[in-house]
Motif scaffolding. Structure first.
Motif, short mmCIF file in Angstrom:
data_model
loop_
_atom_site.label_atom_id
_atom_site.label_comp_id
_atom_site.label_asym_id
_atom_site.label_seq_id
_atom_site.Cartn_x
_atom_site.Cartn_y
_atom_site.Cartn_z
N VAL A 43 0.42 -10.17 -3.39
CA VAL A 43 -0.59 -8.88 -2.95
C VAL A 43 -0.33 -7.70 -3.70
CG1 VAL A 43 -0.83 -6.88 -0.46
CG2 VAL A 43 -0.11 -9.14 -0.14
N ASP A 44 -1.76 -7.03 -3.85
CA ASP A 44 -1.58 -6.12 -5.06
C ASP A 44 -1.21 -4.64 -4.04
OD1 ASP A 44 -4.00 -5.06 -3.95
OD2 ASP A 44 -5.26 -5.59 -5.74
N PRO A 45 -1.16 -3.65 -5.19
CA PRO A 45 -0.72 -1.98 -4.56
C PRO A 45 -1.95 -1.73 -3.74
CG PRO A 45 -0.25 -2.17 -7.03
CD PRO A 45 -1.21 -3.63 -6.31
N TRP A 46 -3.07 -2.27 -4.07
CA TRP A 46 -4.10 -1.38 -2.58
C TRP A 46 -3.86 -2.52 -1.10
CZ3 TRP A 46 -6.37 2.58 -2.65
CH2 TRP A 46 -6.58 2.82 -3.54
N GLY A 47 -3.01 -3.62 -1.35
CA GLY A 47 -3.06 -4.19 -0.02
C GLY A 47 -4.07 -5.61 -0.58
N ARG A 48 -4.64 -6.08 -1.08
CA ARG A 48 -5.61 -7.00 -1.11
C ARG A 48 -4.25 -8.62 -1.65
NH1 ARG A 48 -9.16 -3.81 -4.91
NH2 ARG A 48 -7.95 -4.09 -6.70
N ILE A 49 -4.36 -9.31 -0.71
CA ILE A 49 -4.13 -11.05 -0.70
C ILE A 49 -4.60 -11.20 -2.00
CG2 ILE A 49 -3.25 -12.96 -0.05
CD1 ILE A 49 -3.90 -11.48 2.60
N LEU A 50 -3.82 -11.58 -3.39
CA LEU A 50 -3.75 -11.98 -4.82
C LEU A 50 -3.79 -13.53 -4.45
CD1 LEU A 50 -2.47 -9.69 -6.95
CD2 LEU A 50 -4.73 -9.80 -6.44
N ALA A 51 -2.81 -13.90 -3.35
CA ALA A 51 -2.56 -15.85 -3.41
C ALA A 51 -1.90 -15.41 -2.48
CB ALA A 51 -1.83 -16.33 -4.83
N GLU A 52 -1.65 -17.06 -2.23
CA GLU A 52 -0.94 -17.24 -0.70
C GLU A 52 -0.72 -18.61 -0.64
OE1 GLU A 52 -0.86 -17.25 4.09
OE2 GLU A 52 -2.65 -15.44 2.58
N ALA A 53 0.01 -19.13 -0.49
CA ALA A 53 0.54 -21.04 0.50
C ALA A 53 -0.22 -20.63 1.65
CB ALA A 53 1.64 -20.92 0.06
N GLY A 54 -1.34 -21.51 1.70
CA GLY A 54 -1.49 -21.07 3.00
C GLY A 54 -0.73 -22.22 3.81
N HIS A 55 0.59 -22.65 3.96
CA HIS A 55 0.87 -23.56 5.11
C HIS A 55 2.11 -23.48 4.69
CE1 HIS A 55 2.11 -24.58 0.92
NE2 HIS A 55 0.69 -24.81 0.02
N ILE B 92 0.49 -1.17 0.21
CA ILE B 92 0.00 -0.48 0.01
C ILE B 92 0.82 1.31 -0.41
CG2 ILE B 92 -1.16 1.08 0.96
CD1 ILE B 92 -2.59 -1.50 2.15
N GLU B 93 1.96 1.07 0.84
CA GLU B 93 2.41 2.74 1.11
C GLU B 93 3.61 3.19 -0.71
OE1 GLU B 93 4.27 1.85 4.87
OE2 GLU B 93 6.52 1.19 3.70
N ASN B 94 3.58 1.44 -0.97
CA ASN B 94 4.38 2.01 -2.05
C ASN B 94 3.53 1.72 -3.06
OD1 ASN B 94 7.50 2.10 -1.27
ND2 ASN B 94 6.72 0.61 0.05
N GLY B 95 2.40 1.35 -3.41
CA GLY B 95 1.81 1.76 -4.51
C GLY B 95 2.56 0.26 -5.34
N ALA B 96 2.79 -0.95 -5.69
CA ALA B 96 3.41 -1.37 -5.46
C ALA B 96 3.12 -2.70 -5.65
CB ALA B 96 4.36 -1.37 -5.21
N VAL C 152 -0.33 -0.09 -11.01
CA VAL C 152 0.47 0.81 -9.79
C VAL C 152 0.06 1.22 -10.40
CG1 VAL C 152 3.25 0.03 -9.63
CG2 VAL C 152 2.04 -1.32 -10.03
N GLU C 153 0.69 2.33 -11.55
CA GLU C 153 0.56 3.59 -11.88
C GLU C 153 -1.79 4.29 -11.40
OE1 GLU C 153 -0.30 6.60 -16.02
OE2 GLU C 153 0.69 4.21 -15.60
N ALA C 154 -2.13 3.11 -11.31
CA ALA C 154 -3.62 3.47 -10.69
C ALA C 154 -3.30 3.58 -9.19
CB ALA C 154 -4.46 2.71 -11.24
N ALA C 155 -2.57 3.21 -8.23
CA ALA C 155 -2.51 2.81 -7.22
C ALA C 155 -2.39 4.38 -6.88
CB ALA C 155 -2.18 1.71 -6.31
N ARG C 156 -0.99 4.32 -7.55
CA ARG C 156 -0.01 5.56 -7.31
C ARG C 156 -0.82 7.24 -7.61
NH1 ARG C 156 5.77 2.96 -8.89
NH2 ARG C 156 5.75 1.86 -7.19
N PRO D 67 -0.86 9.54 -4.15
CA PRO D 67 0.32 9.47 -4.00
C PRO D 67 1.43 9.93 -3.48
CG PRO D 67 -1.48 11.28 -3.12
CD PRO D 67 -1.82 10.48 -3.65
N ASN D 68 2.09 8.42 -2.38
CA ASN D 68 3.26 8.66 -0.89
C ASN D 68 4.22 8.84 -2.19
OD1 ASN D 68 1.61 7.60 0.31
ND2 ASN D 68 0.80 5.78 0.65
N LEU D 69 4.76 8.11 -2.98
CA LEU D 69 5.74 8.16 -3.72
C LEU D 69 5.63 9.57 -4.10
CD1 LEU D 69 6.00 5.10 -5.66
CD2 LEU D 69 6.85 4.94 -3.52
N LYS D 70 5.27 10.56 -5.43
CA LYS D 70 5.00 11.61 -5.16
C LYS D 70 5.48 12.37 -4.04
CE LYS D 70 2.47 14.63 -8.27
NZ LYS D 70 0.87 14.98 -8.81
#
Length: 178
Positions: free
Chosen positions: A120-132, A92-96, A147-151, A155-158
């Motif tokens: 994890v996506d730039p919004w902090g959503r977990i896209l995939a996880e090995a749950g073990h 989230i903080e890096n938009g990455a 990434v561009e949309a989140a940033r 605009p943390n980086l800007k």
């Protein structure tokens, strides 16, 4: 499930210098991974004197990184408490995107690591996880347009500004914050 064979070698000497010339930091332990089909990849591992992860990821994001890689071996106790929240915060903080490969299970020396490799996506959503904590492979579709949309939206980086503070010992500590 199909497995992917790979050969991993630690880069040293001339190889590290060549990688550093291509923009990779020689402060990392760098590994060349060669997939079974011959595709070369470079993998980084933190050295003992690396900066804190939040500062390191911020520097990579400020340099244009859209995907942050995290090789890790969190202990079971620390992983259960902090693994997800820290990785989601870094995304989230890096938009990455954050792609974290994690060792898991009980090791020969008796220590236990958490596992739970995660993407994890730039919004902090977990896209995939090995749950073990067993060996496995996870995949996710990564669209760098996110990434561009989140940033743009956060605009943390800007808005990042460099700063320096003096430590108790008088040493200047530098960083960037937004």
């Amino acid at each position: 499930m199909n497995s992917v064979a790979a050969r991993v070698t630690e880069l040293t000497g001339r190889e590290v210098a060549a990688v550093a010339e291509r923009g990779h930091s020689h402060r990392w332990h760098l590994y060349r991974v060669e997939l079974a089909d011959g595709t070369p990849l470079f993998v980084k591992a933190l050295p003992d004197d690396a900066p804190a992860l939040d500062g390191l990821f911020r520097a990579e994001a400020l340099a244009g990184a859209e995907v942050l890689s995290v090789p890790a071996a969190f202990t079971r106790q620390t992983g259960e408490a902090h693994w997800h929240v820290l990785l989601r915060a870094r995304a989230i903080e890096n938009g990455a995107f954050v792609v974290a490969a994690a060792q898991g299970g009980r090791h020969e020396d008796g220590r236990e690591t958490f596992g739970h490799s995660i993407i994890v996506d730039p919004w902090g959503r977990i896209l995939a996880e090995a749950g073990h904590d067993e060996p496995g492979v996870i995949t996710a579709t990564i669209d760098t347009a996110e990434v561009e949309a989140a940033r743009r939206k956060i605009p943390n980086l800007k808005n990042a500004r460099e700063f320096a503070v003096a430590s108790a010992g008088g040493e200047k500590i530098r960083g960037a914050a937004s």
